[in-house]
Design a protein around this motif. Sequence first.
Motif, PDB file in Angstrom:
ATOM      1  N   MET A 194      40.430   1.602   2.872  1.00 47.66           N
ATOM      2  CA  MET A 194      40.405   0.586   3.813  1.00 47.66           C
ATOM      3  C   MET A 194      41.566   0.713   4.863  1.00 47.66           C
ATOM      4  N   SER A 195      42.668   0.989   4.345  1.00 47.11           N
ATOM      5  CA  SER A 195      43.816   1.593   5.449  1.00 47.11           C
ATOM      6  C   SER A 195      42.917   2.927   6.321  1.00 47.11           C
ATOM      7  N   ALA A 196      42.368   3.840   5.505  1.00 42.73           N
ATOM      8  CA  ALA A 196      41.884   4.796   6.058  1.00 42.73           C
ATOM      9  C   ALA A 196      42.239   5.631   7.032  1.00 42.73           C
ATOM     10  N   ILE A 197      43.588   5.776   7.067  1.00 42.63           N
ATOM     11  CA  ILE A 197      44.447   6.288   8.384  1.00 42.63           C
ATOM     12  C   ILE A 197      43.876   7.749   8.609  1.00 42.63           C
ATOM     13  N   HIS A 198      43.395   8.298   7.551  1.00 42.94           N
ATOM     14  CA  HIS A 198      42.761   9.841   7.566  1.00 42.94           C
ATOM     15  C   HIS A 198      41.454   9.689   8.468  1.00 42.94           C
ATOM     16  N   THR A 199      40.691   8.673   8.405  1.00 42.03           N
ATOM     17  CA  THR A 199      39.408   8.823   9.378  1.00 42.03           C
ATOM     18  C   THR A 199      40.093   8.281  10.716  1.00 42.03           C
ATOM     19  N   PHE A 200      41.034   7.611  10.838  1.00 37.14           N
ATOM     20  CA  PHE A 200      41.616   7.224  12.303  1.00 37.14           C
ATOM     21  C   PHE A 200      41.783   8.276  13.332  1.00 37.14           C
ATOM     22  N   PHE A 201      42.431   9.621  12.823  1.00 38.84           N
ATOM     23  CA  PHE A 201      42.726  10.373  13.657  1.00 38.84           C
ATOM     24  C   PHE A 201      41.502  11.277  14.316  1.00 38.84           C
ATOM     25  N   PRO A 202      40.201  11.304  13.815  1.00 46.79           N
ATOM     26  CA  PRO A 202      39.122  11.967  14.438  1.00 46.79           C
ATOM     27  C   PRO A 202      38.709  10.670  15.439  1.00 46.79           C
ATOM     28  N   GLN A 207      52.468  14.879   6.777  1.00 49.12           N
ATOM     29  CA  GLN A 207      53.607  13.962   6.489  1.00 49.12           C
ATOM     30  C   GLN A 207      53.015  12.865   5.514  1.00 49.12           C
ATOM     31  N   LEU A 208      51.757  12.164   5.811  1.00 53.41           N
ATOM     32  CA  LEU A 208      51.248  11.210   4.994  1.00 53.41           C
ATOM     33  C   LEU A 208      51.011  11.629   3.470  1.00 53.41           C
ATOM     34  N   ILE A 209      50.671  12.782   3.216  1.00 52.63           N
ATOM     35  CA  ILE A 209      50.331  13.358   2.216  1.00 52.63           C
ATOM     36  C   ILE A 209      51.873  13.378   1.322  1.00 52.63           C
ATOM     37  N   GLY A 210      52.764  13.768   2.027  1.00 51.71           N
ATOM     38  CA  GLY A 210      54.215  13.770   1.513  1.00 51.71           C
ATOM     39  C   GLY A 210      54.716  12.270   1.133  1.00 51.71           C
ATOM     40  N   LEU A 211      54.304  11.181   1.821  1.00 52.58           N
ATOM     41  CA  LEU A 211      54.816   9.899   1.588  1.00 52.58           C
ATOM     42  C   LEU A 211      53.816   9.383   0.385  1.00 52.58           C
ATOM     43  N   SER A 212      52.912   9.816   0.313  1.00 49.39           N
ATOM     44  CA  SER A 212      51.620   9.646  -0.645  1.00 49.39           C
ATOM     45  C   SER A 212      52.412   9.952  -2.189  1.00 49.39           C
ATOM     46  N   LYS A 213      52.985  11.192  -2.054  1.00 46.36           N
ATOM     47  CA  LYS A 213      53.620  11.755  -3.436  1.00 46.36           C
ATOM     48  C   LYS A 213      54.804  11.216  -3.618  1.00 46.36           C
ATOM     49  N   LYS A 214      55.373  10.526  -2.878  1.00 51.91           N
ATOM     50  CA  LYS A 214      56.889   9.548  -2.899  1.00 51.91           C
ATOM     51  C   LYS A 214      56.586   8.513  -3.492  1.00 51.91           C
TER      52      LYS A 214
END
Length: 620
Positions: free
Chosen positions: A141-149, A180-187
Amino acid sequence: MRLTLIAIATALALTGCGQAPETSSSTSAQNMTPAEVIASESARLNAWFEEKYEAEVLTSPIQLTMLGRTERQGEIDDFSEYAMAESLARTKTNLIQLTKNFDYDKLTPDAQISYDIWVYQAGRELASDEFKLNSYIFDQMSAIHTFFPQLLISFHKVETVQDLDNYISRIAGSARAIEQLIGLSKKVVENDVRPPYFAFDMVIDEAQKIITGAPFTDAADSDLWADAKSKVAKLVADDVLTQGEADKYLATISEAFTTEFQPAYQNLIAWQEEDKVNASPEAAGVSALPNGEAYYSERLMNQTTTKLTADEIHNIGISEVARLKAEMEQVKVEFGFSGSLAEFFVFLRDNKDDERLYYPNTDAGRQGYIDDATAAIDKIKAVLPDFFGILPKADMVVKRVEAFREQPGAAQHYFPSTPDGSRPGVYYAHLSDMTAMPKRELEVIAYHEGLLGHHMQIAIQQELTGVPTFRTQAGFTAYVEGWALYSEWLATEIAGTYADPLSEFGRLGSEIWRAIRLVVDTGLHAKGWTEQEAIDYFMANSAITETQARSEVRRYLVLPGQATSYKIGMIRIQEMRAQAEATLGDKFSIKEFHDIVLGGGAMPLAILERQVDKWVKSKI
């Protein structure tokens, strides 16, 4: 974390930084009349708001682009923990400055509204920060990974060579942001918080779609590459580039995609594959997670802008579901169906080949949906002056969701226009599976996402000139979604809408959908409901398809509390109108009421009620 707001490009609740202004105890104030003091203090406060808003918006290259501005066009926001901590620190500093340096009692009523909205926004950000390790970073839903394209394709304009250079720079910036977002996800995962099992596969699938096709793989052009080639070709057609220069640029773009962008998305896929084995095979609400009950209470307050508890919201939902099912019984009879309401639900969802009920699951059917939705919106445009004094300047269009982020049965959504109207608002429809898009829902969704709903409210808000700029971008879900749901109901007062029983049933279905959300969201997150229990409740109380029901329930699971805002907001706006009508009688003006509701921008419901009460008293 403000990730979700950026990802769906909704209006940000902006706070800012900067030095404190001089305090209000100016010696010149001793020679002013009380009215002059109030005007002076209010003007000084509004100037402070503008300074802070501008400082903050300049920290977000994405938001600048969404606003149609050109500053920092070659950059992407910083999603590091440090940047988020800096943002929170600015909010705290600004809140101290505001309360210390301005005298609330010496402000105009409208300046007091601005003050209260700013304080509310700051408080909301501080409260949500306590639960930053409860927020999912990657989900469907937040799908920020699809927002960059989507940013590169739909919102980054390329009209000059500098624009093209900035576009290339943003490819690298998007890759950095994903890392950076991958890093936050791991946090977050360190806190033993991760999204439900299904979110992993959906994120992986979406990410894989983005980097499938040329230049990423040996296949037909990806959406990104096709768009990049189109952008460069237009510069050649406009004599901005020679063909030789264009070929060199395309080679550079291809290299940026394959050496920077693609590896970042491959890392995202790898991280999701690695962590999904740790997800529970059964989806659970956030109350099952660490600090989850407190987090859900915060989410309800954040999303509804009320102090309603989960139990209170749950019970409101049950009551509304019963009321709306009684109305649906009457419409079922008008349609000529002799069976029970439950049987009518089955009839509506199972007869996928009935042309009265569904569009063909073909390209022609998809275009038919877009054409009919556009016609429904155009019908509303013609009568807007009968219901509103303030009208949006920006236009709006209906589009199909891009293939790389399209999901069968997913909810339709709106992307705002720019404040200057140069880019229209967009109502996006998921059309990959037309069996999940029944005809009866077309009208009501068009009114919700377009006119009279989101486009009406958000475009007017962004175009306001009589309030501080931060208020033109403020977002409060209960207000925004409450207005859109109210708009579905308001459309019943316009001649020619919901003209047949099926369309009226679709309207009731849309409203009961939002009532069911009150029951299901609180059921999942406060009462221990399973995913299947929520799906079963949905299908027992509406004609929604199983595809839609599953998509909806999974939406609620990853966005706790968000779905409760619609009906709570609608009910409050309806109550404000009913009270105003009862008090004013013949003095009530529907146009004035709507202008009061929309004319100050989005705000918490309690502050909106103050505005309406003030208007009512002025009319007595």
